[in-house]
Design a protein around this motif. Structure first.
Motif, PDB file in Angstrom:
ATOM      1  N   LYS A  29      32.125  13.179  57.007  1.00  0.00           N
ATOM      2  CA  LYS A  29      33.028  12.024  57.113  1.00  0.00           C
ATOM      3  C   LYS A  29      32.413  10.764  56.514  1.00  0.00           C
ATOM      4  CE  LYS A  29      35.356  14.025  61.057  1.00  0.00           C
ATOM      5  NZ  LYS A  29      35.401  14.150  62.522  1.00  0.00           N
ATOM      6  N   VAL A  78      38.883   5.436  57.747  1.00  0.00           N
ATOM      7  CA  VAL A  78      38.957   6.188  56.489  1.00  0.00           C
ATOM      8  C   VAL A  78      40.093   5.661  55.626  1.00  0.00           C
ATOM      9  CG1 VAL A  78      39.490   8.437  55.478  1.00  0.00           C
ATOM     10  CG2 VAL A  78      37.864   8.281  57.352  1.00  0.00           C
ATOM     11  N   ARG A  79      41.246   5.403  56.234  1.00  0.00           N
ATOM     12  CA  ARG A  79      42.386   4.895  55.467  1.00  0.00           C
ATOM     13  C   ARG A  79      42.129   3.487  54.931  1.00  0.00           C
ATOM     14  NH1 ARG A  79      44.100   8.929  58.284  1.00  0.00           N
ATOM     15  NH2 ARG A  79      46.007  10.063  57.732  1.00  0.00           N
ATOM     16  N   GLN A  91      41.462   6.773  67.754  1.00  0.00           N
ATOM     17  CA  GLN A  91      41.860   7.082  66.369  1.00  0.00           C
ATOM     18  C   GLN A  91      41.138   6.167  65.370  1.00  0.00           C
ATOM     19  OE1 GLN A  91      46.276   6.777  67.216  1.00  0.00           O
ATOM     20  NE2 GLN A  91      46.284   8.722  66.102  1.00  0.00           N
ATOM     21  N   THR A 149      47.380   4.881  61.056  1.00  0.00           N
ATOM     22  CA  THR A 149      46.765   6.207  61.182  1.00  0.00           C
ATOM     23  C   THR A 149      47.761   7.335  60.926  1.00  0.00           C
ATOM     24  OG1 THR A 149      47.110   6.130  63.593  1.00  0.00           O
ATOM     25  CG2 THR A 149      44.949   5.458  62.759  1.00  0.00           C
ATOM     26  N   ASN A 150      49.043   7.006  60.944  1.00  0.00           N
ATOM     27  CA  ASN A 150      50.064   8.009  60.645  1.00  0.00           C
ATOM     28  C   ASN A 150      50.504   7.980  59.186  1.00  0.00           C
ATOM     29  OD1 ASN A 150      50.309   9.234  63.204  1.00  0.00           O
ATOM     30  ND2 ASN A 150      51.605   7.572  63.945  1.00  0.00           N
ATOM     31  N   GLU A 186      38.402   6.540  63.787  1.00  0.00           N
ATOM     32  CA  GLU A 186      37.867   7.246  62.619  1.00  0.00           C
ATOM     33  C   GLU A 186      38.926   7.368  61.534  1.00  0.00           C
ATOM     34  OE1 GLU A 186      36.433  11.589  62.564  1.00  0.00           O
ATOM     35  OE2 GLU A 186      34.739  10.402  63.316  1.00  0.00           O
ATOM     36  N   GLU A 187      40.138   7.769  61.929  1.00  0.00           N
ATOM     37  CA  GLU A 187      41.241   7.885  60.979  1.00  0.00           C
ATOM     38  C   GLU A 187      41.616   6.516  60.419  1.00  0.00           C
ATOM     39  OE1 GLU A 187      42.859  10.548  59.679  1.00  0.00           O
ATOM     40  OE2 GLU A 187      41.256  11.692  60.623  1.00  0.00           O
ATOM     41  N   GLN A 218      31.998   1.982  60.291  1.00  0.00           N
ATOM     42  CA  GLN A 218      32.830   3.142  60.577  1.00  0.00           C
ATOM     43  C   GLN A 218      32.544   3.672  61.982  1.00  0.00           C
ATOM     44  OE1 GLN A 218      31.714   6.520  60.864  1.00  0.00           O
ATOM     45  NE2 GLN A 218      33.697   7.550  60.803  1.00  0.00           N
ATOM     46  N   MET A 269      47.277   9.990  53.655  1.00  0.00           N
ATOM     47  CA  MET A 269      45.977   9.615  53.117  1.00  0.00           C
ATOM     48  C   MET A 269      46.127   9.153  51.668  1.00  0.00           C
ATOM     49  SD  MET A 269      42.870   9.156  53.859  1.00  0.00           S
ATOM     50  CE  MET A 269      42.655  10.087  55.378  1.00  0.00           C
TER      51      MET A 269
END
Length: 354
Positions: free
Chosen positions: A349, A34-35, A28, A155-156, A30-31, A19, A159
């Protein structure tokens, strides 16, 4: 002959190396990570995709790292420079190794595990981790641009949500089903056909069933029995390892674990120091599983001096530490408490990733 086996990230280090690498080298990132981690959980335990397992996030992210020019050397250097050890882990593992064979089984990339071993003087041959070679594949500009577009799209995306108790894809929220379907298209219809798609085929992260296989291999090397094993883990990638050890009468310990780990582990530790692992390993060696579980059940009422060496008792006194026997009745309470501590200790996070 007892045998100690531990996951790395969580029980031994505070990092989530993959991560952190993704966040470091990818805008981006990090985003994105996570996804992909949530997607990984759903593929492994809800969709149950063939030949897929928990922890395969580590191969999903590789095409994107390649698109941003990440190399083996960059990962090695970053891993060495950003290693964060759990307090007292070096002396804890040294103590345990003097008493019994000791292994580390980690989903982490091998360069990170090499950095850990160098830092704590642990034998690399007693570790299992994810082999990584970013340099063996090239990437053309057209493919690189497409991967960058996919990063933006992913990233868009909303979640992903995996409500407790849901085990069927059709029971997931509608928006999550749509997102999973789109991610399936991106990875298995599109990226899989790229040159960097070979990462998806050839890299085999040591998570889920691979951790269980590593346990079997370690036992073959030492001629120990399952009931002589104490296994320490903290997350969804440890579930299969926990299950294998528990079903065969070994001892399973969650160290600052999340709900996936605590759903199966027998003892829960909430601690800011590795000292408790030395103590539990020592108790297991001297008294066996049943007595160790009994002591965990009554931990708050024990005269610890009757069971724990004075040296380690003094070290334990200097740390935050709770030990609880996990039962069906207290599990919801322990999960809430452990996940809260996990996030405060490792960061919101990292602590929130499965």
């Amino acid at each position: 002959m007892t045998q100690f086996i531990s996951d790395c990230e969580g029980p031994l280090t505070k990092n989530d190396n993959a991560q952190e690498i993704t966040a470091k080298f990818i805008p981006q990132g990090e985003e994105l990570y996570v996804r992909l981690s949530k997607y990984d959980d759903i593929l492994a335990y809800v969709v149950k995709r063939k030949a897929y397992k928990a922890g395969d996030t580590l191969k999903l992210v590789l095409p994107f790292l390649k698109a941003y020019g990440v190399t083996n050397k960059k990962i090695e250097e970053y891993s060495k420079e950003n290693l964060i050890l759990i307090p007292a882990v070096k002396e804890t593992l040294k103590y345990i190794r003097e008493k019994m064979p000791c292994f580390i089984i980690s989903t982490s990339y091998k360069p990170y595990i090499q950095a850990l071993c160098e830092s704590i003087d642990f034998p690399i041959e007693n570790t299992y981790s994810t082999d990584l070679d970013l340099d063996f594949l090239g990437i053309e500009e057209k493919e690189r641009k497409e991967l960058l577009d996919y990063i933006q799209e992913i990233t868009n995306l909303p979640m992903l949500e995996w409500p407790d108790g849901v085990s069927e894809f059709s029971a997931l929220p509608d928006e999550t089903q749509k997102t999973v379907t789109r991610l399936n298209e991106i990875f298995w219809d599109k990226i899989a056909k790229f040159n960097t798609g070979k990462f998806l085929e050839q890299v085999n992260p040591v998570g889920g069933k691979e951790k269980a296989k590593a346990i079997i291999d370690s036992l073959q090397r030492t001629s120990a029995f399952y009931e002589e094993v104490i296994y320490v883990g903290d997350s969804i990638t440890d579930v299969e390892a926990f299950r294998l050890v528990k079903q065969n009468d070994g001892l399973t310990v969650s160290f600052n674990g999340n709900r996936y780990a605590l759903n199966i582990a027998e003892i829960a530790c909430l601690s800011d120091s590795a000292v408790i692992l030395a103590i539990l390993a020592d108790l297991f060696t001297r008294f066996g599983k049943n007595k160790t579980l009994e002591l965990a059940k009554n931990w708050d009422k024990l005269r610890l001096v009757d069971y724990i060496d004075k040296e380690w008792l003094e070290k334990l006194a200097g740390s935050q530490c709770k030990v609880r026997l996990v039962t069906e009745e207290n599990k919801p309470e322990i999960v809430a408490e452990s996940e809260k501590f996990r996030k405060s200790f490792r960061g919101e996070k990292i602590g929130g990733i499965g």
